[in-house]
Design an enzyme around this catalytic site. Sequence first.
Site, PDB file in Angstrom:
ATOM      1  N   GLU A   1       0.788  -1.122  -0.208  1.00 33.10           N
ATOM      2  CA  GLU A   1      -0.258   0.005  -0.185  1.00 33.10           C
ATOM      3  C   GLU A   1       1.167   1.567  -0.231  1.00 33.10           C
ATOM      4  O   GLU A   1       0.420   2.201  -0.666  1.00 33.10           O
ATOM      5  CB  GLU A   1      -0.808   0.375   0.969  1.00 33.10           C
ATOM      6  CG  GLU A   1      -2.094  -1.081   0.974  1.00 33.10           C
ATOM      7  CD  GLU A   1      -2.961  -0.976   0.237  1.00 33.10           C
ATOM      8  OE1 GLU A   1      -3.409   0.676  -0.320  1.00 33.10           O
ATOM      9  OE2 GLU A   1      -3.855  -1.691  -1.186  1.00 33.10           O
TER      10      GLU A   1
ATOM     11  N   GLY B   1      11.000   7.235  -5.601  1.00 28.48           N
ATOM     12  CA  GLY B   1      10.369   8.978  -5.632  1.00 28.48           C
ATOM     13  C   GLY B   1       9.450   9.142  -4.080  1.00 28.48           C
ATOM     14  O   GLY B   1       9.642   7.966  -3.349  1.00 28.48           O
ATOM     15  N   TYR B   2       9.202   9.991  -3.024  1.00 31.59           N
ATOM     16  CA  TYR B   2       9.008  10.280  -1.719  1.00 31.59           C
ATOM     17  C   TYR B   2       9.422   9.605  -1.172  1.00 31.59           C
ATOM     18  O   TYR B   2       8.727   8.456  -0.488  1.00 31.59           O
ATOM     19  CB  TYR B   2       7.649   9.884  -2.266  1.00 31.59           C
ATOM     20  CG  TYR B   2       6.536  11.204  -3.191  1.00 31.59           C
ATOM     21  CD1 TYR B   2       6.646  11.561  -3.165  1.00 31.59           C
ATOM     22  CD2 TYR B   2       6.290  10.271  -4.056  1.00 31.59           C
ATOM     23  CE1 TYR B   2       5.590  12.788  -4.048  1.00 31.59           C
ATOM     24  CE2 TYR B   2       5.580  10.849  -5.188  1.00 31.59           C
ATOM     25  CZ  TYR B   2       5.003  12.085  -4.912  1.00 31.59           C
ATOM     26  OH  TYR B   2       4.728  13.371  -6.269  1.00 31.59           O
TER      27      TYR B   2
ATOM     28  N   TYR C   1      -6.075   5.373   5.122  1.00 34.87           N
ATOM     29  CA  TYR C   1      -6.199   5.103   4.149  1.00 34.87           C
ATOM     30  C   TYR C   1      -5.741   3.999   4.922  1.00 34.87           C
ATOM     31  O   TYR C   1      -6.225   2.656   4.546  1.00 34.87           O
ATOM     32  CB  TYR C   1      -5.517   6.205   2.734  1.00 34.87           C
ATOM     33  CG  TYR C   1      -5.759   5.101   1.475  1.00 34.87           C
ATOM     34  CD1 TYR C   1      -6.589   4.625   1.130  1.00 34.87           C
ATOM     35  CD2 TYR C   1      -4.177   4.577   1.170  1.00 34.87           C
ATOM     36  CE1 TYR C   1      -6.541   3.420   0.428  1.00 34.87           C
ATOM     37  CE2 TYR C   1      -4.258   3.145   0.499  1.00 34.87           C
ATOM     38  CZ  TYR C   1      -5.220   2.589  -0.211  1.00 34.87           C
ATOM     39  OH  TYR C   1      -4.853   1.732  -1.379  1.00 34.87           O
TER      40      TYR C   1
ATOM     41  N   ASP D   1      -9.287   5.926  -1.428  1.00 35.42           N
ATOM     42  CA  ASP D   1      -8.278   6.546  -2.101  1.00 35.42           C
ATOM     43  C   ASP D   1      -8.967   6.762  -2.883  1.00 35.42           C
ATOM     44  O   ASP D   1     -10.247   6.881  -3.179  1.00 35.42           O
ATOM     45  CB  ASP D   1      -7.247   5.604  -1.986  1.00 35.42           C
ATOM     46  CG  ASP D   1      -7.568   4.371  -3.172  1.00 35.42           C
ATOM     47  OD1 ASP D   1      -8.912   4.511  -3.524  1.00 35.42           O
ATOM     48  OD2 ASP D   1      -6.512   3.769  -3.865  1.00 35.42           O
TER      49      ASP D   1
ATOM     50  N   CYS E   1     -18.337   1.668 -18.931  1.00 33.39           N
ATOM     51  CA  CYS E   1     -19.693   0.956 -18.464  1.00 33.39           C
ATOM     52  C   CYS E   1     -20.081  -0.238 -18.755  1.00 33.39           C
ATOM     53  O   CYS E   1     -21.191  -0.385 -17.702  1.00 33.39           O
ATOM     54  CB  CYS E   1     -20.565   2.440 -18.325  1.00 33.39           C
ATOM     55  SG  CYS E   1     -20.118   3.813 -17.523  1.00 33.39           S
TER      56      CYS E   1
ATOM     57  N   THR F   1       5.745  16.949  -6.514  1.00 32.10           N
ATOM     58  CA  THR F   1       5.113  17.854  -6.269  1.00 32.10           C
ATOM     59  C   THR F   1       4.264  19.407  -6.851  1.00 32.10           C
ATOM     60  O   THR F   1       3.181  19.130  -7.188  1.00 32.10           O
ATOM     61  CB  THR F   1       4.238  17.286  -4.777  1.00 32.10           C
ATOM     62  OG1 THR F   1       4.528  16.101  -4.591  1.00 32.10           O
ATOM     63  CG2 THR F   1       2.551  16.714  -4.786  1.00 32.10           C
TER      64      THR F   1
HETATM   65  S1  SF4 Z   1     -21.173   2.632 -14.366  1.00 30.15           S
HETATM   66 FE1  SF4 Z   1     -19.660   2.949 -15.456  1.00 30.15          FE
HETATM   67  S2  SF4 Z   1     -19.587   5.372 -14.051  1.00 30.15           S
HETATM   68 FE2  SF4 Z   1     -20.794   4.062 -12.321  1.00 30.15          FE
HETATM   69  S3  SF4 Z   1     -19.392   2.949 -11.145  1.00 30.15           S
HETATM   70 FE3  SF4 Z   1     -19.708   2.173 -13.441  1.00 30.15          FE
HETATM   71  S4  SF4 Z   1     -17.596   2.491 -15.199  1.00 30.15           S
HETATM   72 FE4  SF4 Z   1     -18.411   4.172 -13.138  1.00 30.15          FE
END
Ligand code: SF4
Length: 343
Positions: free
Chosen positions: A39, A83-84, A122, A140, A203, A300
């Site tokens: 992480e 880095g960091y 986190y 995150d 999506c 940064t």
């Molecule tokens: S539907 Fe599209 S915008 Fe909505 S959480 Fe899934 S990938 Fe993301």
Amino acid sequence: MDETRIQRIPAPLLAWYEAHKRDLPWRENPTPYRVWVSEIMLQQTRVEAVKEYYLRFMRALPTVEDLASCEEEKLLKLWEGLGYYSRVRNMQKAARQLLIYHGGEFPSDKKTLQTLAGIGSYTAGAIASIAFGKRESAVDGNVLRVLSRVLEDGTPISDTAHRKEIEQTLSRAYPPEGDMCSAFTQSLFELGALVCKPQNPDCGNCPLAFLCKAKENGTQTLYPVLPQKKEKRVERVFVFLIETDEGFCIRRREAGVLRGMNEFPSQEIEDNESAESVLDQWGVYGYTEIKRKNFTHIFTHIRWDITCVWVRAESAPFDAYTLDEIEESISLPTAFKQCLGIL
Ligand code: SF4
């Protein structure tokens, strides 16, 4: 916040994760130490870039005890390129805290984890849920992006009170304690990395499409709302590759960014200061300039416009190392290492 909608996330996401999760080295045997190291490395660095570093680090320092007792130069060398560097310095501090206060074992409680150096909400949530199976979220940028789209939530993701509310609401949606909590935290990361990406979210293949408001309204690109970027301060810097019979000069930085790290001697340029005046001031003797080349390095908040000057000198008041020594055992931040490209 629409908590009912959030409560509906785990079931479809866990089923999707089971079928699509990537094989990543830190997912095998997720002990608290292994989860923690991964992480910290993954903050600010891409998964693909981290893999090799992670395996090398684990081979060199497989336990908390090894990390706590590691010599600083070796530790920084293991981190070179990531880095960091304050991250790895804090990790060593935390390893020492674990030995002194916790008998070398990680506490499983999120609040106690946050008392360790470099571990914020986190990382503590990630360790508590992934390694201990606790009902603790780890929020995150990836998770904020997914949730802001699912909820069509336009609160800027830099809003800390909002982030806290998300953490708490999401934690309440976690499955019962155990392996499913571990999987749920990772499934959110995975969705953000593979499907609900910053640009062009996929999506059509998303297990949350059926409850995502942004998908429903075609507003995916409006979320998340990011804070306004601040202009970076520009610093002009000389970096000197001073070559003597012994090799190239290296010293420790005493101030500014990368303080405490090794460097090829450098100097921020003020007004029309010349390279010669800096070298004379340092007491570099009998030098001849061979070449100059410009580099840029982005931190940064700062951009360095570097003029790298390679000189051969009869003597210089710094330790010098051969290129082989630099490659094998001297840790050099990328800002300086790239200057070897002048040779
Ligand atoms: S539907 Fe599209 S915008 Fe909505 S959480 Fe899934 S990938 Fe993301």
